[in-house]
Design an enzyme around this catalytic site. Structure first.
Site, PDB file in Angstrom:
ATOM      1  N   HIS A   1      -2.673  -6.047  -3.995  1.00  0.00           N
ATOM      2  CA  HIS A   1      -2.061  -4.806  -3.532  1.00  0.00           C
ATOM      3  C   HIS A   1      -0.609  -5.033  -3.123  1.00  0.00           C
ATOM      4  O   HIS A   1       0.059  -4.102  -2.713  1.00  0.00           O
ATOM      5  CB  HIS A   1      -2.892  -4.288  -2.345  1.00  0.00           C
ATOM      6  CG  HIS A   1      -2.488  -2.921  -1.887  1.00  0.00           C
ATOM      7  ND1 HIS A   1      -2.424  -1.832  -2.731  1.00  0.00           N
ATOM      8  CD2 HIS A   1      -2.136  -2.469  -0.655  1.00  0.00           C
ATOM      9  CE1 HIS A   1      -2.043  -0.776  -2.033  1.00  0.00           C
ATOM     10  NE2 HIS A   1      -1.859  -1.132  -0.782  1.00  0.00           N
TER      11      HIS A   1
ATOM     12  N   SER B   1       2.450   0.888  -0.385  1.00  0.00           N
ATOM     13  CA  SER B   1       1.143   1.338   0.072  1.00  0.00           C
ATOM     14  C   SER B   1       1.272   2.651   0.845  1.00  0.00           C
ATOM     15  O   SER B   1       1.835   3.608   0.332  1.00  0.00           O
ATOM     16  CB  SER B   1       0.518   0.220   0.914  1.00  0.00           C
ATOM     17  OG  SER B   1      -0.817   0.496   1.188  1.00  0.00           O
TER      18      SER B   1
ATOM     19  N   ASP C   1      -5.443  -3.928  -8.893  1.00  0.00           N
ATOM     20  CA  ASP C   1      -5.274  -3.697  -7.457  1.00  0.00           C
ATOM     21  C   ASP C   1      -6.576  -3.116  -6.906  1.00  0.00           C
ATOM     22  O   ASP C   1      -7.001  -2.035  -7.303  1.00  0.00           O
ATOM     23  CB  ASP C   1      -4.107  -2.717  -7.248  1.00  0.00           C
ATOM     24  CG  ASP C   1      -3.808  -2.451  -5.774  1.00  0.00           C
ATOM     25  OD1 ASP C   1      -4.645  -2.805  -4.924  1.00  0.00           O
ATOM     26  OD2 ASP C   1      -2.736  -1.886  -5.495  1.00  0.00           O
TER      27      ASP C   1
END
Lengths: 249, 438
Positions: free
Chosen positions: A227, A75, A199
Site C-alpha cells: 500500500h 491513502s 495492494d
C-alpha cells in the site's frame, strides 16, 4: 505538498523527497495527532471526520501562500486532497492520489467493492485495541534500539509510526469508515491516480473506480506491491509525480 | 524464488562441524568425556540442523521483498494447517494475517521494517487454513547482500496465546481502572457540589456572584461559601477554607457549613457566630487529628436612609476581604489578629464594619488564588496579596459578576499553577438606574 496516510508520519516520504527536491519546493507535514505534531492540538471533535484534516490542509495552503500547489496524498490523505480541492479548487494546481480509496468498505447496494466487509473493519478496530499495550510500551524499545542506524535520532525514533492509541483509534475510524465516492465527480483540478499493482488495502478496481469518477483524470499503475509505493517503488513514484507536475506547467 | 532459496541455504551453514564441535566441546569436560559419547552427541546435532529449522519451537518464514513467501518451516505450516506448496511463491506474508493485522502490517510494520531493517515483538494474528486465529509475536529482519542491498526478509513468529490472554487481562484491568477513576471523579464532583449552595439567596438591591475553582478532579477540596437570609431584612454570608483535602476535609466542611448556618440563627453577631463555630470544631476534633479552618463571616443589613448595605465582617485567620469603591479606590479591609478556627479553646476573632455604597463591590476569596504558582519573578513564585490588589485596582469600579469573571480568567491563565481549590464570592450594590444613565 506531500500528505502521509494512516500510520507513521512524514518520514513515509523520505525515499522520494531527495529526488523531488531537485525540481520542486516540497512541503512536508505531520497530520495533527501523528509524528511530531503538537498532540495538544488534537481533539476528538475536530478529527473524528476528514473535515478537520481537510481544514488543516487548506489552512496550510493559506498560511504558506505558495500559490496553487500540487497535493500528493497517500491513502486516506488522497481523499483529504479530493475534498479540499472540491472546497477550494483555486488552491490546487493538481492532485496526485497515491493508493487512494474513496471507501474501504464494500457497498453491496451499489455493487461497489472497496475490498473490506464491515466485519473486517470491526476486526481492524479490535486489533487496534489489542495493540493498545503494544503501541504504548513494546514499540518504544523496538524503535529506539537501533544501534546500526545512528542517523535515526532520538526525536525521530520516538515518533515514527508511534501513535497515541486513542488518537490512532479515532484516525482508523476516520480512515476506514469514510465514504467520499460522491466527492470524486466534483473534482475540477487535474488529477493523477497512482495505484499499486498489488495492494491489499486499495485493490486495483478501487483505483480504476477513482479514475473513472474523476473527470479527466489520468491513471498509472505502479509496479509495486503493498500500500506504500513511495517506499516500495520510490523511483517510479517520483517519476510519476514529476511527469504529472511537468505536464501541468 | 531460486535466488532466495540459495540465500536461505545459508541456514544450513550453521550445521558445519566446526560450529557444532564448539558447542559439544563446551559441554565435553564432564559427562561427554568419552569419544563414543562425543561422536554420538555430535551426530545428534549434525542430524538436527535441518530439523532445528523445520521443527523449531517458533515459526520461520522467509519472504521476498514484495512479501511473497520463499521458505517456511514445518512448525508454522503445522500451526496454520497449510501444505508447503500452498504457500511457496503463491502467498504473501500479509495473506496469512487477519484483516486487522494486514492493515497494521501495511501501515506500520512494513514501513518500519523498510526504514530500520528490523522490527521486533509486534503482536499480530495469523489466520489458519481452517479460519481459526493464532496470536503471534512477530520479529522480522531484512537480509542484505554484500553490497548492502536488501535481498529478503526473515521472520520469526512466536506463539503468543498465553501472552495475549495476559495482555487482554491487563487491558481489561486498565480499562476497569480508568472506569473506576472516572467514577471516583464523578463522586468527588458530586460531593463537592453538595458542599456548595445550589443557588445563592436573592438579596433585593444586591448583585451577587460566586465561583468555585476545583484544582484536582480526583479529590474534594475544602473551600466553602454561602449567602442566606436571616431575620427580616438581614442576611448572612461566609467563605472559608478547611485544612486538608479529601473525604476527611469534606466532613469538616459539612460540619462547618451547618454550624455556621445554625449559629447565625442563634446569634447573628459575626463575632459570636465564629466563636460558636470555634467551640464546635474544637470539641469535635480535640484528639490526635486536629481539624481547623479559616473563615470570614459577614452580616448584611440594608441602609434604609442612604441606600446600600452595612456589613460587619468577622475573620478567623482568613485572608482579608477586598473593597472596590464606586470611585475606583480599592483596598483590603484588614481584620488583623483573627486566629484559626478550631485550634484553640478560645480563639481571637477580628471584626470590622463598613458601609457598601451604591457602586461598591466587596470580594471574598480563599488563598488558593494568592498561593497559585506563577512564573518566578524576583524569586517569588506565588501570585500574592499585592498582585491581587493591583489586579482588583484595574477592575474597579466594577460589578459582582464582572469581578468573578475576571478572577475566573485569571485562574485560567495560571493553569496548573493553581494547586489548591479556590472559592470567590463577590457582592455589589448596583447604582440606582437614574445614576446609571449618567
Amino acid at each position: 505538498m506531500l500528505a502521509h496516510g494512516f500510520g507513521c508520519d512524514q518520514n513515509m516520504w523520505r525515499l522520494v523527497v531527495p529526488a523531488l527536491e531537485r525540481d520542486f519546493t516540497v512541503v512536508l507535514f505531520d497530520h495533527v495527532g501523528a509524528g511530531n505534531s503538537d498532540l495538544s492540538a488534537w481533539s476528538p471533535d475536530r478529527y473524528s471526520t476528514l473535515d478537520g484534516y481537510v481544514e488543516d490542509v487548506l489552512e496550510l495552503c493559506r498560511e504558506l501562500a505558495l500559490g496553487p500547489v500540487t497535493f500528493v496524498g497517500h491513502s486516506v490523505s488522497a481523499m483529504m486532497g479530493v475534498v479540499a480541492a472540491v472546497r477550494e479548487p483555486e488552491a490546487f494546481a493538481g492532485l496526485v492520489l497515491l493508493a487512494p480509496s474513496p471507501r474501504f468498505v464494500d457497498d453491496p447496494e451499489t455493487g461497489y467493492r472497496g475490498g473490506f466487509d464491515a466485519e473486517d473493519i470491526d476486526e481492524l478496530l479490535g486489533s487496534l485495541d489489542a495493540n493498545y499495550l503494544g503501541w504504548s510500551g513494546a514499540m518504544a524499545p523496538v524503535i529506539m534500539g537501533n544501534p546500526e542506524r545512528p542517523e535515526l535520532g532520538e526525536e525521530l525514533t520516538n515518533s515514527f509510526c508511534r501513535t497515541d492509541p486513542d488518537i490512532a483509534r479515532v484516525f482508523a475510524r476516520v480512515t476506514f469508515l469514510s465514504d467520499n465516492r460522491e466527492d470524486l465527480a466534483l473534482v475540477k483540478v487535474p488529477t493523477l491516480v497512482a495505484q499499486c499493482a498489488s495492494d491489499a488495502i486499495a485493490p486495483r478496481e478501487v483505483g480504476e473506480f477513482v479514475h473513472a469518477r474523476i473527470p479527466g483524470s489520468r491513471l498509472v499503475t505502479l509496479d509495486a506491491t503493498g500500500h506504500c509505493p513511495q517506499l516500495a517503488a520510490p523511483e517510479e513514484t517520483t517519476a510519476a509525480i514529476t511527469s504529472f507536475v511537468e505536464a501541468l506547467a | 524464488m531460486g535466488t532466495s532459496g540459495d540465500e536461505e541455504n545459508g541456514v544450513a551453514g550453521l550445521g558445519r562441524p566446526g560450529g557444532t564441535g564448539q558447542v559439544a566441546g563446551g559441554w565435553g569436560n564432564g559427562d561427554l568425556g568419552s569419544s563414543d559419547d562425543r561422536a554420538q552427541f555430535s551426530a545428534l546435532l549434525e542430524d538436527s540442523v535441518e530439523d532445528l529449522y523445520e521443527h523449531a519451537p517458533c515459526g520461520y518464514l522467509s519472504t521476498l521483498l514484495d512479501g511473497r513467501i520463499a521458505k517456511v518451516n514445518t512448525t508454522l505450516l503445522d500451526w496454520l494447517g497449510y501444505e508447503r506448496d500452498d504457500l511457496l511463491g503463491r502467498r504473501h506474508f500479509s495473506d496469512l494475517l487477519t484483516v486487522g493485522g494486514r492493515l497494521y502490517h501495511e501501515t506500520h510494520f512494513a514501513p518500519l521494517l523498510g526504514m530500520q531493517g528490523e522490527v521486533s515483538g509486534i503482536a499480530l494474528e495469523l489466520k489458519a487454513a481452517d479460519g481459526s486465529r493464532l496470536p503471534v509475536l512477530v520479529t522480522s529482519t531484512v537480509r542484505t547482500g554484500r553490497d548492502g542491498r536488501p535481498l529478503l526478509i526473515r521472520t520469526t513468529l512466536f506463539d503468543a496465546r498465553d501472552r495475549r490472554a495476559y495482555e487482554t487481562e491487563l487491558l481489561r484491568a486498565r480499562k476497569e481502572a480508568e472506569r473506576e477513576r472516572e467514577r471516583l471523579q464523578r463522586l468527588a464532583a458530586t460531593l463537592q457540589k453538595t458542599l456548595l449552595p445550589p443557588t445563592l439567596a436573592n438579596v433585593p438591591g444586591l448583585d451577587v456572584s460566586a465561583y468555585y475553582h476545583i484544582a484536582s478532579v480526583d479529590e474534594v477540596g475544602g473551600d466553602f461559601y454561602d449567602l442566606f437570609p436571616l431575620a427580616e431584612g438581614t442576611w448572612g454570608l461566609f467563605l472559608g477554607d478547611v485544612c486538608g483535602k479529601g473525604a476527611a476535609a469534606a466532613a469538616v466542611t459539612s460540619l462547618t457549613r451547618y454550624t455556621l448556618r445554625a449559629a447565625a440563627v442563634y446569634n447573628p453577631d459575626p463575632d459570636a457566630v465564629l466563636r460558636n463555630l470555634n467551640t464546635v470544631l474544637n470539641h469535635e476534633y480535640n484528639g490526635a487529628d486536629p481539624r481547623f479552618c479559616t473563615v470570614i463571616f459577614g452580616l448584611l443589613t440594608p441602609d434604609p436612609d442612604r441606600g446600600g448595605f452595612h456589613i460587619t465582617l468577622a475573620s478567623g485567620g482568613h485572608p482579608p476581604a477586598l473593597l472596590m469603591r464606586a470611585d475606583g479606590t480599592t483596598d483590603y479591609l484588614p481584620t488583623p489578629g483573627g486566629q484559626l478556627i478550631g485550634v484553640l479553646a478560645d480563639a481571637h476573632i477580628a471584626t470590622t464594619a463598613v458601609r457598601l455604597a451604591p457602586g461598591d463591590t466587596l470580594l471574598l476569596h480563599t488563598d488558593g488564588l494568592t498561593e497559585a504558582h506563577v512564573n518566578a519573578v524576583d524569586g517569588v513564585d506565588r501570585y500574592g496579596d499585592d498582585a491581587l490588589l493591583d489586579f482588583a485596582r484595574t477592575l474597579a469600579p466594577t460589578t459582582a459578576s464582572a469581578t468573578v469573571d475576571a478572577i475566573r480568567d485569571l485562574l485560567d491563565t495560571f493553569g496548573s499553577g493553581v494547586d489548591d481549590d479556590t472559592a470567590v464570592l463577590a457582592i455589589h450594590v448596583p447604582r440606582p438606574p437614574s445614576e446609571e444613565l449618567q
